[in-house]
Scaffold this active site. Structure first.
Site, short mmCIF file in Angstrom:
data_model
loop_
_atom_site.label_atom_id
_atom_site.label_comp_id
_atom_site.label_asym_id
_atom_site.label_seq_id
_atom_site.Cartn_x
_atom_site.Cartn_y
_atom_site.Cartn_z
CD GLU A 1 7.50 -17.31 9.06
OE1 GLU A 1 8.41 -16.84 8.34
OE2 GLU A 1 7.29 -16.94 10.22
CD GLU B 1 11.99 -16.94 11.43
OE1 GLU B 1 12.59 -15.86 11.44
OE2 GLU B 1 11.74 -17.56 10.38
C1 GLA Z 1 10.72 -14.73 9.10
C2 GLA Z 1 9.70 -14.40 10.17
C3 GLA Z 1 8.47 -13.72 9.66
C4 GLA Z 1 8.81 -12.76 8.57
C5 GLA Z 1 9.54 -13.49 7.48
C6 GLA Z 1 9.84 -12.63 6.30
O1 GLA Z 1 10.83 -15.99 8.67
O2 GLA Z 1 9.34 -15.47 10.99
O3 GLA Z 1 7.87 -13.05 10.72
O4 GLA Z 1 9.58 -11.75 9.11
O5 GLA Z 1 10.75 -13.96 7.98
O6 GLA Z 1 10.83 -11.73 6.56
#
Ligand code: GLA
Ligand code: ZN
Length: 668
Positions: free
Chosen positions: A317, A157
């Protein structure tokens, strides 16, 4: 050899549909087999691993330890599960920070942030980049021939955790170089930014600050260029890693987990370095920000991610359990995991990876729940996802790689977004909020949507919606003009053509500037509706509008909506103009939902009869290799009825709370 391996990876990729984000380093070695078996029974064929595990990979400077990861990849492989490896550059280890504290980022107050959390890094820092180059090279060399490693996620991210990005002296120097490349001479910069204002004239590029806090506001041109620079820096940081991997392991795929409309990085630019785009989505939203995203917003995020490469994407995710930190969010209701999964497929996900496999026992995400609870035993969410995988897999097989084409496009520009963030005009006016408002009208009419950057090919779409084109340049004016003259329908809004690309007001023509010629309209005056609303009248009906009023004087345009209160009662609020083969709508205010629906009945006359549909039920069509599919998604916790169109049988269908119904039709 490499070519064969590329073909092999492509073949595997086509078969991957479901995965989990797995952190073997969080669990004892003895547990890994159980995890692999439970994953296999769930129907999982991919894991993403290791994107924060720098210290496990390099416990001491230059000492690489990949054996544990070999072992994790092997255990997963034994269960038929492939791996996407993360480069762990979102989490530089303590030994590195101790030795080179200048890697830590500096905030807008000039304060250095501390070690801890993640992304405690400056992305321009050369020492940090050297560590990264060395590690990523070693990683790619080590795993390039591992048959179970099919790809890489670079960092995690990017842009997240970097609210103002870093304002350290290295970043400032890089900014100066970036500016020099852009403007050539400092005189050109001074001229373009109007630095004569408040005696901010610079003698050389080294004097231009990173926009740290000052006693009063910065020059808007400086701020906009800083945002561009920060985005370019992230793109460059990502590219550096992507290039290493592509050189060493060209047969393995490169991706990144993007975040919908997250705004720190221009995803169109970044995606040039990706083989495929991925997205992260938490539909219930963050626990501190209930009630989360609306179904339309989630849909828009995924349509956007599909649009950045105009290819199907992966969900890297997808929320699988309650989100949480110090407070815990709502547990997904029975049916919601299936609903979110199906929505991803409806919008073009070829694979879905759930975050995360098992809820962690420690660390700051110990309440950010995964499929399995802390105890590691399958419960309701596991079984629901297992059922979902069985149900959706055959549909996904038919849909794999087939990209939905939008029937309308929305113009999306990061630069416009940044400029509106810097000067929102009205405290509640946002770029993404405005885009979503228009998107929602299309979504409710079940029209597929693509997002296009200003560089995109407009002519592929009969309708182009271009909200808040606040920054304008000749090239875009020409493109939009050609589009309309060639038969396109263009929708423009208030605050079009206000600024040049340097964030300096344009004054040669009345607003909306050169586009006034195709819109057939001039903005006589404008009024910001701070704390108030106006009435509007249209087609014999009354409504309200807020935030902003462009008071319109039509030249050749026809007025569709008029203001119905205040001193501009009777003046134009929305107009339409025929211009050669095309049409231009100009929407000078922020209309209420009823007025928006009425307006969209005009823009899309074919959809006018098909409503009122049930707004709780999403209807999205996808075309597969052999069949067409209509996804009926009940996003509400109550039973709902939805009428499907004649081509889908024309019936009214009863849906249970959060039910997913997929109608199939053989291709005629
Ligand atoms: C983000 C991150 C993950 C995790 C999730 C949940 O999307 O990419 O590593 O931290 O949030 O918090
Ligand atoms: Zn920095």
């Amino acid at each position: 050899m490499k070519e064969n391996m590329s073909k092999e990876t492509a073949k595997i990729m086509k078969k991957i549909r479901f995965g989990v984000d797995y952190y073997p380093e969080h669990w004892p070695r003895e547990r890994w087999e159980t995890d692999g078996r439970l994953m296999e029974e769930l129907g999982i064929s991919v894991v993403r691993m290791a994107e924060f595990a720098w210290h496990k990979m390099e416990p001491r400077e230059g000492e690489y330890k990949f054996e544990w990861l070999d072992e994790a990849v092997r255990v997963m492989g034994a269960h038929g599960i492939y791996t996407v490896l993360g480069t762990p550059t979102a989490a530089p280890p303590a030994w590195m920070i101790e030795k080179h504290p200048q890697i830590l980022p500096v905030d807008s107050q000039g304060q250095q942030k501390g070690f801890g959390g993640r992304h405690h890094d400056c992305q321009s820092n050369e020492i940090y980049r050297t560590y990264i180059r060395n590690l990523v090279t070693a990683l790619a060399e080590h795993f390039k021939e591992n048959p179970f490693v099919i790809g890489w996620q670079i960092d995690n991210e990017l842009g997240n955790s970097h609210e103002d990005l870093c304002m350290c002296s290295s970043c400032r120097d890089h900014f100066a170089q970036w500016l020099q490349k852009k403007y050539g001479t400092i005189e050109a910069l001074n001229e373009a930014w109007g630095t004569v204002f408040w005696s901010q004239t610079y003698d050389h590029f080294g004097q231009v600050p990173a926009p740290r806090q000052t006693p009063t506001a910065h020059n808007p041109s400086l701020l906009l260029n800083w945002k561009r620079f920060c985005s370019d820096l992230v793109v460059d940081f990502h590219k550096m890693q992507a290039e290493i991997i592509k050189k060493i392991a060209p047969h393995q795929k490169v991706t990144h987990n993007l975040m919908g409309f997250y705004d720190k990085t221009d995803y169109f630019k970044m995606s040039e370095d990706l083989d495929f785009a991925s997205n992260d989505q938490y539909p219930t939203g963050y626990y501190f920000d209930p009630p989360g995203q609306s179904p339309a917003e989630v849909a828009a995020c995924m349509d956007f991610i599909r649009s950045v490469k105009r290819k199907n994407f992966w969900m890297m995710e997808l929320e699988s359990g309650p989100t949480g930190g110090s407070i815990i969010g709502q547990n997904p209701r029975p049916g919601q995991n299936r609903l979110w999964t199906a929505q991803c497929v409806a919008h073009g996900a070829d694979a879905i990876v759930y975050f995360r496999w098992r809820t962690c026992l420690f660390g700051s995400e110990q309440f950010w729940h995964g499929i399995l609870p802390h105890q590691g035993v399958p419960k309701r969410r596991y079984y629901e996802i297992r059922e979902t995988i069985r149900q959706l897999s055959p549909v996904m097989e038919d849909l794999n790689g087939i990209v939905t084409k939008g029937e309308a496009a929305i113009l999306f520009s990061y630069e416009e977004d940044w400029a509106i963030q810097l000067q929102p005009q009205h405290p509640e006016l946002t770029y993404s909020g405005t885009l979503l408002k228009y998107y929602k009208q299309l979504y409710q009419r079940h029209l597929p949507v693509d997002f296009l950057p200003p560089e995109g090919d407009f002519s592929e779409y009969p309708v182009l919606i271009a909200p808040l084109l606040y920054l304008m340049n000749r090239k875009l004016e020409r493109k939009l003009t050609d589009y309309v003259k060639g038969g396109g329908t263009l929708v423009l809004t208030m605050r079009t053509g206000v600024m040049d690309m340097e964030n300096v007001c344009m004054s040669r023509l009345p607003l909306p500037g050169a586009l006034g010629a195709i819109a057939g309209v001039e903005v006589e005056e404008y009024d910001c509706l701070l704390g108030s609303q106006v009435s509007v009248a249209y087609g014999g009906q009354k409504g309200t509008a807020g935030k902003w009023c462009d008071i319109l004087a039509p030249l050749t345009a026809e007025t569709l909506v008029t203001y119905d209160s205040d001193y501009y009662k009777g003046k134009g609020a929305v107009t339409v103009n025929r211009c050669e083969a095309g049409l231009v709508y100009y929407v000078g205010t922020d209309l209420d939902e009823g007025a928006m629906e009425w307006l969209f009945d005009r823009i899309f006359p074919d959809t006018a009869g098909s409503r009122p549909g049930n707004p709780a039920v999403e209807q999205t069509v996808r075309k597969g290799a052999f069949k067409d599919y209509l996804f009926l998604l009940n996003h509400s916790a109550k039973p709902q009825k939805a009428a499907v169109s004649g081509s889908w049988g024309g019936e009214e269908i009863q849906l249970e709370p959060f039910e997913v119904r997929i109608l199939e039709k053989e291709r005629s």
